[in-house]
Design a protein around this motif. Structure first.
Motif, PDB file in Angstrom:
ATOM      1  N   ALA A  26       0.810  -1.221   0.000  1.00  0.00           N
ATOM      2  CA  ALA A  26       0.000   0.000   0.000  1.00  0.00           C
ATOM      3  C   ALA A  26       0.840   1.267   0.000  1.00  0.00           C
ATOM      4  O   ALA A  26       0.303   2.359  -0.235  1.00  0.00           O
ATOM      5  N   TYR A  27       2.138   1.143   0.247  1.00  0.00           N
ATOM      6  CA  TYR A  27       2.977   2.329   0.412  1.00  0.00           C
ATOM      7  C   TYR A  27       4.087   2.460  -0.626  1.00  0.00           C
ATOM      8  O   TYR A  27       4.652   3.544  -0.795  1.00  0.00           O
ATOM      9  N   ILE A  28       4.421   1.365  -1.301  1.00  0.00           N
ATOM     10  CA  ILE A  28       5.634   1.343  -2.121  1.00  0.00           C
ATOM     11  C   ILE A  28       5.625   2.396  -3.217  1.00  0.00           C
ATOM     12  O   ILE A  28       6.646   3.043  -3.479  1.00  0.00           O
ATOM     13  N   ASP A  29       4.489   2.602  -3.856  1.00  0.00           N
ATOM     14  CA  ASP A  29       4.450   3.533  -4.980  1.00  0.00           C
ATOM     15  C   ASP A  29       4.928   4.927  -4.593  1.00  0.00           C
ATOM     16  O   ASP A  29       5.750   5.535  -5.290  1.00  0.00           O
ATOM     17  N   HIS A  30       4.400   5.465  -3.481  1.00  0.00           N
ATOM     18  CA  HIS A  30       4.799   6.834  -3.139  1.00  0.00           C
ATOM     19  C   HIS A  30       6.259   6.903  -2.719  1.00  0.00           C
ATOM     20  O   HIS A  30       6.917   7.932  -2.893  1.00  0.00           O
ATOM     21  N   CYS A  31       6.806   5.812  -2.192  1.00  0.00           N
ATOM     22  CA  CYS A  31       8.227   5.770  -1.850  1.00  0.00           C
ATOM     23  C   CYS A  31       9.079   5.867  -3.119  1.00  0.00           C
ATOM     24  O   CYS A  31       9.968   6.721  -3.233  1.00  0.00           O
TER      25      CYS A  31
END
Length: 308
Positions: free
Chosen positions: A14-19
């Protein structure tokens, strides 16, 4: 290759893209991203592979679950950069972070450079330290679990400094970043603090971690071994660290840990341990719960008010 960014990934789909988006938006060009996908079960592996298909500077390694320290070590071993940075998959780099950190470490000849960071609410976290700092107060700060400065992320390391510092047992999954930094600081490196905010840390990310006493015993043994070359200098700070961890157990009403592990601390108190911590360990555990719990609740309330 100037900078390698090491990112361990475990169930962070759920978080990897924005990282990744924050990293590949950087204006600095000479970097690679080494992702160690640590046996995720939520589809994180597929997200990482999709990014690797469109970004040639991103390299993904899929390994059996071995814990975050092992993943970071694997990433460093499979990287090529002269300098190493770490990031967590649920956080982001702030604009111009890579350029800022690279310039700071190359112009100062430091062994590591530590920036400041922000959270998603706009709060800035800054130790107030500037320029080169001696290692002793940094070690003491980490032992007190204050974490007044960026410990692992928001830091750029000279590759050589990390040798032998990523060898903690896989069972250590809390404060493993502090342990790694202490291992680095025991080498007496040149540590430079800068004012620039370089990292966005997402607080309040859900976690299911529950500390177990067996893990704490293992951590304490590893920490004691790390501090051994200067044991007399840090002995009381180590006891203070143990008391801080004990207080976390008591706050969760895990009273049995006192008799099974922490009772001997009553005989190891010294005047340089804060008074409130000395009181906490001297009180019966069920009595100590009340001042510990309400003090922690007050801190959380202050932090909540500060975010509004």
């Amino acid at each position: 290759m100037d900078i390698s960014i090491i990112i361990p990934v475990y169930n962070k789909a759920a978080y990897i893209d924005h990282c990744f988006e924050s990293i590949f938006a950087q204006h600095f060009d000479s970097f690679e991203v080494v992702v160690v996908e640590d046996g995720s079960t939520d589809g994180s592996d597929k997200v990482c592979d999709m990014w690797a298909e469109k970004e040639s500077r991103l390299h993904v390694y899929h390994v059996e679950n071995g814990g975050v320290t092992a993943a970071r070590r694997y990433g460093v071993e499979h990287s090529e950069g002269r300098y190493i940075m770490f990031a967590d998959a649920d956080d982001m780099l702030l604009p111009d972070a890579l350029e800022t950190m690279y310039k700071a470490i190359t112009t100062s000849d430091a062994d590591e450079v530590i920036g400041t960071y922000k959270d998603q609410y706009g709060n800035c976290y800054d130790s107030g330290w500037r320029g080169f700092m001696p290692c002793e107060p940094l070690v003491r700060n980490l032992l007190s679990i204050k974490n007044s400065f960026c410990v692992l992320w928001g830091v750029i390391f000279r590759r050589e400094l990390l040798e032998g510092c990523l060898d903690a047992p896989r069972e250590i999954i809390e404060r493993e970043d502090s342990l790694m930094q202490i291992k680095c600081l025991m080498k007496n490196p040149k540590v430079l603090f800068i004012a620039d905010p370089v990292y966005l840390y997402f607080v309040d990310v859900p976690t299911q971690r529950v500390e177990k006493l067996d893990w704490i015993r293992l951590y304490d043994n590893e920490l004691r071994k790390t501090l051994q070359p200067h044991w007399e200098l840090y002995k009381s700070a180590f006891v203070g660290h143990q008391i801080k961890v004990y207080e976390k157990f008591i706050d969760k009403q895990q009273y049995s840990v006192f008799n099974s592990y922490y009772r001997p601390l009553r005989k190891q108190l010294s005047a340089d341990i804060p008074l409130m911590d000395r009181i906490a360990i001297m009180l019966p555990p069920r009595v100590a719960y009340y001042p510990i719990h309400y003090y922690k609740a007050l801190l959380k309330l202050k932090q909540s008010i500060a975010r509004k």
